[in-house]
Design a protein around this motif. Structure first.
Motif, PDB file in Angstrom:
ATOM      1  N   TRP A   6       0.855  -1.186   0.000  1.00 17.75           N
ATOM      2  CA  TRP A   6       0.000   0.000   0.000  1.00 17.75           C
ATOM      3  C   TRP A   6       0.890   1.236   0.000  1.00 17.75           C
ATOM      4  CZ3 TRP A   6      -5.155  -1.216  -0.135  1.00 17.75           C
ATOM      5  CH2 TRP A   6      -5.516  -2.497   0.284  1.00 17.75           C
ATOM      6  N   ILE A   7       0.707   2.102  -0.964  1.00 19.90           N
ATOM      7  CA  ILE A   7       1.538   3.296  -1.087  1.00 19.90           C
ATOM      8  C   ILE A   7       0.852   4.466  -0.393  1.00 19.90           C
ATOM      9  CG2 ILE A   7       2.675   4.889  -2.659  1.00 19.90           C
ATOM     10  CD1 ILE A   7       3.790   2.031  -2.717  1.00 19.90           C
ATOM     11  N   GLY A   8       1.552   5.029   0.595  1.00 15.10           N
ATOM     12  CA  GLY A   8       1.003   6.141   1.341  1.00 15.10           C
ATOM     13  C   GLY A   8       1.186   7.468   0.624  1.00 15.10           C
ATOM     14  N   GLY A   9       0.403   8.462   1.053  1.00 10.73           N
ATOM     15  CA  GLY A   9       0.519   9.809   0.486  1.00 10.73           C
ATOM     16  C   GLY A   9      -0.664  10.174  -0.374  1.00 10.73           C
ATOM     17  N   GLY A  10      -0.921  11.471  -0.466  1.00 12.94           N
ATOM     18  CA  GLY A  10      -2.052  11.943  -1.258  1.00 12.94           C
ATOM     19  C   GLY A  10      -1.671  12.786  -2.447  1.00 12.94           C
ATOM     20  N   SER A  11      -0.383  12.915  -2.739  1.00 11.03           N
ATOM     21  CA  SER A  11       0.081  13.765  -3.834  1.00 11.03           C
ATOM     22  C   SER A  11      -0.048  13.047  -5.178  1.00 11.03           C
ATOM     23  CB  SER A  11       1.547  14.139  -3.616  1.00 11.03           C
ATOM     24  OG  SER A  11       2.369  12.991  -3.749  1.00 11.03           O
ATOM     25  N   PRO A  12       0.015  13.790  -6.293  1.00 12.29           N
ATOM     26  CA  PRO A  12       0.039  13.141  -7.608  1.00 12.29           C
ATOM     27  C   PRO A  12       1.183  12.149  -7.746  1.00 12.29           C
ATOM     28  CG  PRO A  12      -0.436  15.474  -7.848  1.00 12.29           C
ATOM     29  CD  PRO A  12      -0.094  15.268  -6.407  1.00 12.29           C
ATOM     30  N   ALA A  13       2.344  12.471  -7.159  1.00  8.81           N
ATOM     31  CA  ALA A  13       3.478  11.548  -7.217  1.00  8.81           C
ATOM     32  C   ALA A  13       3.162  10.250  -6.480  1.00  8.81           C
ATOM     33  CB  ALA A  13       4.721  12.207  -6.626  1.00  8.81           C
ATOM     34  N   ALA A  14       2.465  10.346  -5.352  1.00 12.08           N
ATOM     35  CA  ALA A  14       2.094   9.143  -4.605  1.00 12.08           C
ATOM     36  C   ALA A  14       1.132   8.279  -5.413  1.00 12.08           C
ATOM     37  CB  ALA A  14       1.466   9.533  -3.269  1.00 12.08           C
ATOM     38  N   LEU A  15       0.196   8.905  -6.112  1.00 16.40           N
ATOM     39  CA  LEU A  15      -0.726   8.143  -6.954  1.00 16.40           C
ATOM     40  C   LEU A  15       0.012   7.458  -8.101  1.00 16.40           C
ATOM     41  CD1 LEU A  15      -3.767  10.587  -7.093  1.00 16.40           C
ATOM     42  CD2 LEU A  15      -3.702   8.343  -6.005  1.00 16.40           C
ATOM     43  N   ARG A  16       0.974   8.150  -8.686  1.00 19.50           N
ATOM     44  CA  ARG A  16       1.765   7.517  -9.758  1.00 19.50           C
ATOM     45  C   ARG A  16       2.568   6.341  -9.205  1.00 19.50           C
ATOM     46  NH1 ARG A  16       2.537  13.037 -11.146  1.00 19.50           N
ATOM     47  NH2 ARG A  16       4.599  13.071 -10.165  1.00 19.50           N
ATOM     48  N   ARG A  17       3.107   6.493  -8.000  1.00 20.46           N
ATOM     49  CA  ARG A  17       3.867   5.407  -7.375  1.00 20.46           C
ATOM     50  C   ARG A  17       2.940   4.221  -7.082  1.00 20.46           C
ATOM     51  NH1 ARG A  17       6.170   8.387  -4.072  1.00 20.46           N
ATOM     52  NH2 ARG A  17       8.155   8.546  -5.161  1.00 20.46           N
ATOM     53  N   ALA A  18       1.747   4.503  -6.587  1.00 19.44           N
ATOM     54  CA  ALA A  18       0.785   3.437  -6.311  1.00 19.44           C
ATOM     55  C   ALA A  18       0.375   2.720  -7.591  1.00 19.44           C
ATOM     56  CB  ALA A  18      -0.445   4.013  -5.615  1.00 19.44           C
ATOM     57  N   ALA A  19       0.247   3.473  -8.674  1.00 18.59           N
ATOM     58  CA  ALA A  19      -0.136   2.874  -9.947  1.00 18.59           C
ATOM     59  C   ALA A  19       0.955   1.967 -10.494  1.00 18.59           C
ATOM     60  CB  ALA A  19      -0.454   3.972 -10.963  1.00 18.59           C
ATOM     61  N   ALA A  20       2.209   2.372 -10.315  1.00 19.92           N
ATOM     62  CA  ALA A  20       3.321   1.643 -10.928  1.00 19.92           C
ATOM     63  C   ALA A  20       3.910   0.560 -10.044  1.00 19.92           C
ATOM     64  CB  ALA A  20       4.427   2.635 -11.323  1.00 19.92           C
ATOM     65  N   LEU A  21       3.941   0.797  -8.722  1.00 22.53           N
ATOM     66  CA  LEU A  21       4.751  -0.064  -7.860  1.00 22.53           C
ATOM     67  C   LEU A  21       3.992  -0.687  -6.688  1.00 22.53           C
ATOM     68  CD1 LEU A  21       7.919   2.237  -7.689  1.00 22.53           C
ATOM     69  CD2 LEU A  21       7.633   0.153  -9.048  1.00 22.53           C
ATOM     70  N   GLY A  22       2.727  -0.363  -6.521  1.00 21.98           N
ATOM     71  CA  GLY A  22       1.983  -0.895  -5.385  1.00 21.98           C
ATOM     72  C   GLY A  22       0.778  -1.707  -5.818  1.00 21.98           C
ATOM     73  N   ASP A  23       0.157  -2.329  -4.834  1.00 21.07           N
ATOM     74  CA  ASP A  23      -1.112  -3.015  -5.061  1.00 21.07           C
ATOM     75  C   ASP A  23      -2.283  -2.096  -4.765  1.00 21.07           C
ATOM     76  OD1 ASP A  23      -0.090  -5.774  -5.568  1.00 21.07           O
ATOM     77  OD2 ASP A  23       0.711  -5.514  -3.554  1.00 21.07           O
ATOM     78  N   GLY A  24      -2.018  -1.075  -3.961  1.00 18.71           N
ATOM     79  CA  GLY A  24      -3.096  -0.180  -3.590  1.00 18.71           C
ATOM     80  C   GLY A  24      -2.570   1.123  -3.026  1.00 18.71           C
ATOM     81  N   TRP A  25      -3.498   1.920  -2.563  1.00 10.96           N
ATOM     82  CA  TRP A  25      -3.228   3.288  -2.102  1.00 10.96           C
ATOM     83  C   TRP A  25      -3.625   3.407  -0.641  1.00 10.96           C
ATOM     84  CZ3 TRP A  25      -7.065   7.779  -3.114  1.00 10.96           C
ATOM     85  CH2 TRP A  25      -6.476   9.013  -2.773  1.00 10.96           C
ATOM     86  N   LEU A  26      -2.809   4.096   0.154  1.00 12.91           N
ATOM     87  CA  LEU A  26      -3.044   4.248   1.590  1.00 12.91           C
ATOM     88  C   LEU A  26      -2.960   5.722   1.981  1.00 12.91           C
ATOM     89  CD1 LEU A  26      -3.415   3.040   4.432  1.00 12.91           C
ATOM     90  CD2 LEU A  26      -0.957   2.592   4.477  1.00 12.91           C
TER      91      LEU A  26
END
Length: 305
Positions: free
Chosen positions: A163-183
């Motif tokens: 789960w990728i933490g953070g609410g920034s656009p960069a965090a969303l891109r990281r969640a899209a590329a490298l995580g299973d989900g968003w936290l």
């Protein structure tokens, strides 16, 4: 049904001391909560138990309770040892581990103490996330934080949900590329729904499965309306966490279990599958029981789903 977890790192005993994670975990499991999560810091200026040891104690004391990092600062740590610890946590609690990962950066002194330049945290995090599945799978892997070094870890274990933490656009891109989900933490249900729409588009463009979402919410739980009020909670989040008052008022929830249950339901309707509540104030035993009462009042629990 939306799963409901509790953040261990914000809990305190009546005398202000830190409760033992195994005691909190046992009580949370007995009360019917789904998970226990720990924050990750080296030196905050306040008493703070190390996250991997805390989660190992919690996992070893329970049979059903899921355990999670909320969030692990991968960039602050030596990757090979972190992978070994995660593999060991899997052995202690197979299938119960959630790996939340964030950039961190505050307070700066813990990065200095770890010998890691805080300006390198984004690059180090991304490199670690790319290498971690190979390390956990037992393959010989180049270590990005030690150029030229390779290691093979055993036994091989599955990679836990990332789960990728953070609410920034960069965090969303990281969640899209490298995580299973968003936290995300400290976000409104509307912001969760909007962020999830963006994440769906990013993952679809990358040919990756649909994203998952877990949300962290700050709450002051009280069985009576005369307890810690909304304005008191806003004051704490502003003074201790640095939240702007308007944001704190929008994302925090105070009051009896029913009110907290309504907020959990709102996050579920926005697309979250798991809500982690970070209690502010109160004695930890009471907070566990009140959150369990809130969980029983959620729409999913009432409908039996």
């Amino acid at each position: 049904m939306v799963k409901t977890g509790i953040s261990y790192s914000s809990l305190a005993a009546k005398d202000g001391s830190l409760p033992a994670p195994q005691d909190v975990a046992r009580r949370a499991e007995q009360a019917g909560l789904d998970s226990l999560w720990a924050s990750d810091h080296l030196a905050t200026g306040a008493p703070f138990l190390e996250s991997t040891v805390s989660l190992a104690a919690a996992a070893g004391a329970t049979e059903r309770l899921e355990v999670g990092f909320g969030v692990l600062q991968l960039a602050l740590r030596r990757l090979s040892w972190t992978a070994k610890q995660l593999g060991t946590l899997h052995a202690v609690a197979p299938g119960r581990l959630h790996l939340g990962v964030g950039l961190g950066g505050v307070p700066a002194q813990e990065w200095q103490a770890a010998g890691v330049p805080v300006a390198e945290r984004a690059r180090r995090t991304d490199e670690a996330l790319r290498a971690l599945p190979s390390l956990l799978a037992g393959r010989r892997t180049d270590l990005p934080d030690l150029p030229g070094a390779k290691v093979t870890l055993a036994p091989a274990v599955p990679t836990p949900p990332v789960w990728i933490g953070g609410g920034s656009p960069a965090a969303l891109r990281r969640a899209a590329a490298l995580g299973d989900g968003w936290l995300p933490a400290a976000v409104t249900p509307k912001a969760v729904a909007e962020g999830l729409d963006v994440l769906r588009e990013l993952r679809a463009a990358a040919g990756r499965p649909a994203p998952r979402v877990t949300v962290t919410v700050f709450a002051a739980l009280d069985g009576h309306l005369g307890g810690l009020g909304q304005q008191d909670l806003v004051d704490v989040l502003h003074g201790q966490f640095g939240f702007p008052r308007e944001l704190a008022d929008a994302v925090a929830v105070s009051g009896p279990p029913q009110r907290v249950a309504e907020r959990i339901d709102a996050y579920g309707q926005a697309g979250a599958e798991h809500v982690v509540v970070c209690p502010i104030g109160g004695v930890w035993e009471q907070q566990v029981e009140l959150l369990a009462a809130a969980r029983e009042r959620t729409g999913g629990a009432r409908s039996g789903t």
